[in-house]
Design a protein around this motif. Structure first.
Motif, PDB file in Angstrom:
ATOM      1  N   LEU A 157      -0.644  -9.835  11.732  1.00 33.83           N
ATOM      2  CA  LEU A 157      -0.591  -8.987  10.543  1.00 33.83           C
ATOM      3  C   LEU A 157       0.813  -8.423  10.340  1.00 33.83           C
ATOM      4  N   LEU A 158       1.525  -8.162  11.427  1.00 32.01           N
ATOM      5  CA  LEU A 158       2.885  -7.637  11.308  1.00 32.01           C
ATOM      6  C   LEU A 158       3.798  -8.610  10.568  1.00 32.01           C
ATOM      7  N   GLN A 159       3.510  -9.899  10.681  1.00 28.64           N
ATOM      8  CA  GLN A 159       4.357 -10.898  10.028  1.00 28.64           C
ATOM      9  C   GLN A 159       4.329 -10.767   8.507  1.00 28.64           C
ATOM     10  N   GLU A 160       3.249 -10.219   7.965  1.00 29.84           N
ATOM     11  CA  GLU A 160       3.109 -10.134   6.514  1.00 29.84           C
ATOM     12  C   GLU A 160       4.107  -9.175   5.879  1.00 29.84           C
ATOM     13  N   TYR A 161       4.662  -8.252   6.660  1.00 31.07           N
ATOM     14  CA  TYR A 161       5.518  -7.229   6.067  1.00 31.07           C
ATOM     15  C   TYR A 161       6.856  -7.775   5.598  1.00 31.07           C
ATOM     16  N   GLU A 162       7.175  -8.995   5.980  1.00 31.86           N
ATOM     17  CA  GLU A 162       8.379  -9.635   5.462  1.00 31.86           C
ATOM     18  C   GLU A 162       8.257  -9.846   3.952  1.00 31.86           C
ATOM     19  N   GLU A 163       6.997  -9.933   3.454  1.00 35.08           N
ATOM     20  CA  GLU A 163       6.761 -10.124   2.029  1.00 35.08           C
ATOM     21  C   GLU A 163       7.314  -8.964   1.190  1.00 35.08           C
ATOM     22  N   LEU A 164       7.517  -7.809   1.818  1.00 35.39           N
ATOM     23  CA  LEU A 164       8.038  -6.659   1.077  1.00 35.39           C
ATOM     24  C   LEU A 164       9.460  -6.896   0.592  1.00 35.39           C
ATOM     25  N   LEU A 165      10.142  -7.862   1.162  1.00 35.57           N
ATOM     26  CA  LEU A 165      11.510  -8.174   0.749  1.00 35.57           C
ATOM     27  C   LEU A 165      11.535  -9.148  -0.421  1.00 35.57           C
ATOM     28  N   ILE A 166      10.372  -9.712  -0.770  1.00 37.79           N
ATOM     29  CA  ILE A 166      10.289 -10.689  -1.856  1.00 37.79           C
ATOM     30  C   ILE A 166       9.737  -9.979  -3.086  1.00 37.79           C
ATOM     31  N   ASN A 167      10.589  -9.775  -4.088  1.00 35.58           N
ATOM     32  CA  ASN A 167      10.212  -8.948  -5.236  1.00 35.58           C
ATOM     33  C   ASN A 167       9.017  -9.505  -6.007  1.00 35.58           C
ATOM     34  N   GLU A 168       8.928 -10.840  -6.106  1.00 33.12           N
ATOM     35  CA  GLU A 168       7.865 -11.437  -6.917  1.00 33.12           C
ATOM     36  C   GLU A 168       6.612 -11.765  -6.106  1.00 33.12           C
ATOM     37  N   SER A 169       6.594 -11.364  -4.853  1.00 35.90           N
ATOM     38  CA  SER A 169       5.466 -11.720  -3.988  1.00 35.90           C
ATOM     39  C   SER A 169       4.240 -10.882  -4.326  1.00 35.90           C
ATOM     40  N   ASP A 170       3.107 -11.552  -4.552  1.00 37.91           N
ATOM     41  CA  ASP A 170       1.862 -10.842  -4.854  1.00 37.91           C
ATOM     42  C   ASP A 170       1.384 -10.051  -3.646  1.00 37.91           C
ATOM     43  N   SER A 171       1.451 -10.666  -2.464  1.00 33.44           N
ATOM     44  CA  SER A 171       1.028  -9.955  -1.254  1.00 33.44           C
ATOM     45  C   SER A 171       1.973  -8.803  -0.954  1.00 33.44           C
ATOM     46  N   GLY A 172       3.277  -8.993  -1.238  1.00 29.84           N
ATOM     47  CA  GLY A 172       4.229  -7.906  -1.054  1.00 29.84           C
ATOM     48  C   GLY A 172       3.916  -6.718  -1.956  1.00 29.84           C
ATOM     49  N   ARG A 173       3.494  -7.012  -3.193  1.00 24.52           N
ATOM     50  CA  ARG A 173       3.117  -5.939  -4.121  1.00 24.52           C
ATOM     51  C   ARG A 173       1.910  -5.171  -3.607  1.00 24.52           C
ATOM     52  N   LYS A 174       0.925  -5.902  -3.055  1.00 28.41           N
ATOM     53  CA  LYS A 174      -0.270  -5.242  -2.531  1.00 28.41           C
ATOM     54  C   LYS A 174       0.074  -4.350  -1.339  1.00 28.41           C
ATOM     55  N   ILE A 175       0.949  -4.851  -0.462  1.00 25.70           N
ATOM     56  CA  ILE A 175       1.351  -4.047   0.697  1.00 25.70           C
ATOM     57  C   ILE A 175       2.094  -2.808   0.234  1.00 25.70           C
ATOM     58  N   SER A 176       2.972  -2.984  -0.767  1.00 25.67           N
ATOM     59  CA  SER A 176       3.730  -1.844  -1.303  1.00 25.67           C
ATOM     60  C   SER A 176       2.795  -0.789  -1.879  1.00 25.67           C
ATOM     61  N   GLU A 177       1.769  -1.239  -2.603  1.00 23.25           N
ATOM     62  CA  GLU A 177       0.795  -0.296  -3.167  1.00 23.25           C
ATOM     63  C   GLU A 177       0.034   0.428  -2.055  1.00 23.25           C
ATOM     64  N   ALA A 178      -0.293  -0.310  -0.986  1.00 25.12           N
ATOM     65  CA  ALA A 178      -0.992   0.316   0.141  1.00 25.12           C
ATOM     66  C   ALA A 178      -0.105   1.355   0.819  1.00 25.12           C
ATOM     67  N   ILE A 179       1.195   1.059   0.920  1.00 26.37           N
ATOM     68  CA  ILE A 179       2.129   2.019   1.519  1.00 26.37           C
ATOM     69  C   ILE A 179       2.189   3.297   0.679  1.00 26.37           C
ATOM     70  N   GLU A 180       2.274   3.146  -0.639  1.00 26.90           N
ATOM     71  CA  GLU A 180       2.315   4.329  -1.502  1.00 26.90           C
ATOM     72  C   GLU A 180       1.011   5.119  -1.391  1.00 26.90           C
ATOM     73  N   ARG A 181      -0.081   4.413  -1.172  1.00 30.88           N
ATOM     74  CA  ARG A 181      -1.362   5.118  -1.031  1.00 30.88           C
ATOM     75  C   ARG A 181      -1.370   5.978   0.221  1.00 30.88           C
ATOM     76  N   ILE A 182      -0.917   5.416   1.350  1.00 32.48           N
ATOM     77  CA  ILE A 182      -0.932   6.193   2.584  1.00 32.48           C
ATOM     78  C   ILE A 182       0.052   7.356   2.514  1.00 32.48           C
ATOM     79  N   LEU A 183       1.091   7.208   1.678  1.00 32.47           N
ATOM     80  CA  LEU A 183       2.088   8.272   1.534  1.00 32.47           C
ATOM     81  C   LEU A 183       1.689   9.312   0.487  1.00 32.47           C
ATOM     82  N   GLY A 184       0.560   9.096  -0.188  1.00 32.91           N
ATOM     83  CA  GLY A 184       0.063  10.094  -1.135  1.00 32.91           C
ATOM     84  C   GLY A 184       0.642  10.014  -2.522  1.00 32.91           C
TER      85      GLY A 184
END
Length: 647
Positions: A153-180
């Protein structure tokens, strides 16, 4: 804060008999040692199952619950499993029990099971609605990836560096959720809605007054247009969200049946090829039949050629005799029969010299019918075709096609046998539905872009009309206009504040992640920290100020772990970190640094490792007093594991 206090599992994976693990109440790291296939991943999944009712396999794919039942117990006719989790959240003690029990004697798939769940807070058992609300508050599924994870699962976080990545967008949204962040966005949206309501009220009042009626009416119409576009946008976004969920479901089905999906695709291709080969053979048989219809010509080709040559010789001989006769007659009659001219003495002498020896100059000539020419004409009508090569080629092609059919039929038979336990129709249908969903999502995304463009255009028109109305409004309208303006400005200020907060939040995450990264990396002299992007992707910053573009798999691993720690230290929602074998890509020195850093990443850490990664002695040296408890997963058999506390 969420803190685990114990977990009890029975019948889950390799844990056939009831096994209990308790976690100390104080901060620190609990380490669970286990070799491969002893149940570390099953423990992680047991916690996930208790909270969410799902289990993840390789590639974060949902795993069939039917496959989780202990194999030994299933062999004895005992199916199903039980997980009980106790934890503390915001000063309240909870007990969460989830069971999966068969509804038939011999279950064969997930439909043959019933799933039951119970949540007790203190001495009170919560009802279904209250239980669902409480679990969503305590531990939202959307952010579970930051608490329960493995090396994969840790490998997926590389997707955050890819602006057009759908999975990267989902991870980014999850990060904002945990940060409130979402609650702040909802506040901004609420203010915006209030300002729009105030604008509508002001436009309605203006339309009632003669001096501002035209502007008020135009503003009302523009506002209604905007509302219509917003409604359509909301509908499209909801539809896109539903399609995205369907896409995820189909992906999970296809991923979980990846093996069968590949076999099914191979069989479909083999069947399609077999059908084509049969058509090709049929066409080749027709071509061969046509070619055989002319094959007799090939047999007569040489005899006809010889007869044609003989006839041509006879025709040439007859033609030569004809010429001699014509010359002889011209000499005898002193006149040319062909051109009608007189033949003088010199011409006659010349013609005489062309006559063969012994030819008579007084020979009579008369036109005759040549049988040789008639025969040659008949022979020339014969179509001279040699298709032996074509027939041979067609014959070889037919034999090859027959051989290919036999090979394909054997291949299809083997694939059908391999697919005996699968549902090809479900795989095929899921694949077709997945392709359709992707196509529909593309259409809806284009429609969403169009609606956003129309909303922006309408907004510009509303702002223009609002300014004109403010300039020409009467005193009794100015109060409503002032209220609308104040709310608009408040929404803009709040929106700016949200963006400023996000910027500061990213800076805090970057600072925390840099601290964790420098604590874990072995290149402390060359690297100065991490740099965060808009999507919370982190890049390594070299001391020369440049980003490290080419990062190793191990470096990605350390960066992802640094992000996990940074989120734990900056999020309002905090809980335990449960890690399953997170050192697969790390060398001995990086592993030691990560273990030493764990106590700083979260108040409660559960680390599951096999001793080849880091031994008991080394763990104790690295963690010291922060090591609060140790367990070992001990092999009873290939399908049975017991949990024993290490003293």
């Amino acid at each position: 804060m969420l803190r685990l206090t114990s977990i009890e599992i029975e019948g889950f994976g390799p844990f056939a008999e009831k096994q209990v693990i308790t976690f100390p109440s104080g901060p620190g790291v609990t380490v669970i040692y286990g070799e491969n296939m002893r149940g570390k991943t099953s423990l992680l999944n047991a916690i996930r199952y208790a909270f969410f009712g799902t289990v993840l396999g390789r590639g974060s794919r949902a795993q069939w619950l039917h496959t989780i039942t202990n194999r030994d117990l299933a062999g004895e006719g005992k199916y199903g499993f039980h997980v009980a989790l106790t934890f503390n959240y915001d000063g309240h003690d909870y007990e969460l029990v989830r069971e999966c029990r068969p509804s038939v004697v011999v279950p064969r798939n997930d439909d043959d099971y019933t799933d039951s769940v119970m949540l007790r807070r203190g001495n009170t058992i919560l009802g279904p609605a209250e239980r669902k609300k409480a679990l969503q508050l305590i531990f939202p599924d959307e952010v579970s990836r930051f608490f329960l994870f493995d090396g994969e699962l840790l490998q997926e976080y590389e997707e955050l560096l890819i602006n057009e990545s759908d999975s990267g967008r989902k991870i980014s949204e999850a990060i904002e959720r945990i940060l409130g962040v979402p609650i702040l966005k909802r506040g901004r949206a609420h203010l915006t809605q209030l300002s729009e309501d105030a604008d509508k009220l002001a436009a309605r009042e203006a339309s009632k007054r003669q001096e501002t009626q035209a502007l008020g009416t135009a503003l009302q119409q523009a506002t209604e247009q905007k509302e219509a576009h917003q409604g359509e946008l909301a509908r499209l976004q909801k539809q896109l969200q539903e399609l995205t969920s369907q896409k995820t479901e189909y992906e999970q089905v296809l991923q979980s049946m990846q093996k069968y999906s590949g076999l099914l695709q191979d069989r479909d291709e083999a069947e399609a090829r077999l059908e084509q080969v049969r058509k090709d053979e049929k066409n080749s048989q027709s071509d061969l039949q046509r070619a055989m219809g002319d094959s007799w010509r090939s047999i007569l080709r040489e005899p006809v050629r010889a007869a044609r040559e003989r006839a041509e010789g006879e025709v040439r001989s007859e033609f030569d005799n004809l010429l001699v006769a014509l010359r002889a007659k011209a000499i005898a009659e002193r006149r040319c029969e062909v051109c009608g001219q007189d033949v003088d003495g010199s011409t006659s002498t010349m013609l005489q010299q062309t006559l063969p020896h012994g030819a008579e100059t007084h020979a009579e000539w008369a036109p005759v019918t040549s049988t040789a020419m008639t025969r040659l004409s008949d022979l020339n009508r014969f179509r001279d075709t040699d298709n032996i090569g074509e027939i041979q080629q067609l014959w070889r092609r037919i034999q090859n096609l027959k051989l290919e059919q036999i090979t394909l039929q054997d291949r299809i038979s083997d694939l059908t046998t391999a697919l005996a336990d699968s549902d090809p129709d479900t795989v095929r249908r899921s694949r077709a539905n997945y392709a359709e969903v992707i196509e529909r999502m593309a259409v809806i995304k284009r429609a969403i872009d169009e609606e956003k463009k129309k909303i922006d255009e309408t907004d510009h028109n509303i702002q223009r009309l609002t300014k004109r109305l403010e300039a020409s409004g009467t005193s009794d309208l100015r109060a409503g206009q002032a209220r609308a303006k104040m709310l608009r400005e408040a929404a803009e200020v709040f929106g700016g504040a949200v963006e400023a907060y996000k910027t500061k939040l990213r800076a805090r995450v970057e600072d925390s992640a840099s601290t964790f990264f420098l604590s874990m990396t072995t290149e402390k002299l060359d690297y100065v920290g991490l740099t965060i992007n808009e999507s919370y992707g982190l890049t390594i910053r070299h001391r020369d100020g440049k980003a490290e573009e080419a990062r190793s798999a191990g470096a990605e691993h350390v960066v992802a772990l640094a992000l996990m720690g940074a989120l734990q230290n900056n999020a309002p929602l905090r809980g335990p970190i449960v890690m399953d074998s997170p050192f697969g890509r790390l060398d001995e020195n990086h592993t030691a640094n990560v273990v030493s850093t764990l106590p700083k990443m979260a108040e409660q850490v559960v680390l599951m490792v096999y001793e080849a990664e880091v031994g008991i002695k080394r763990v104790r040296e690295l963690l010291g007093a922060d090591l609060v408890r140790e367990y070992r997963l001990e092999r009873e058999s290939a399908r049975r594991t017991n949990v024993r506390e290490v003293g």
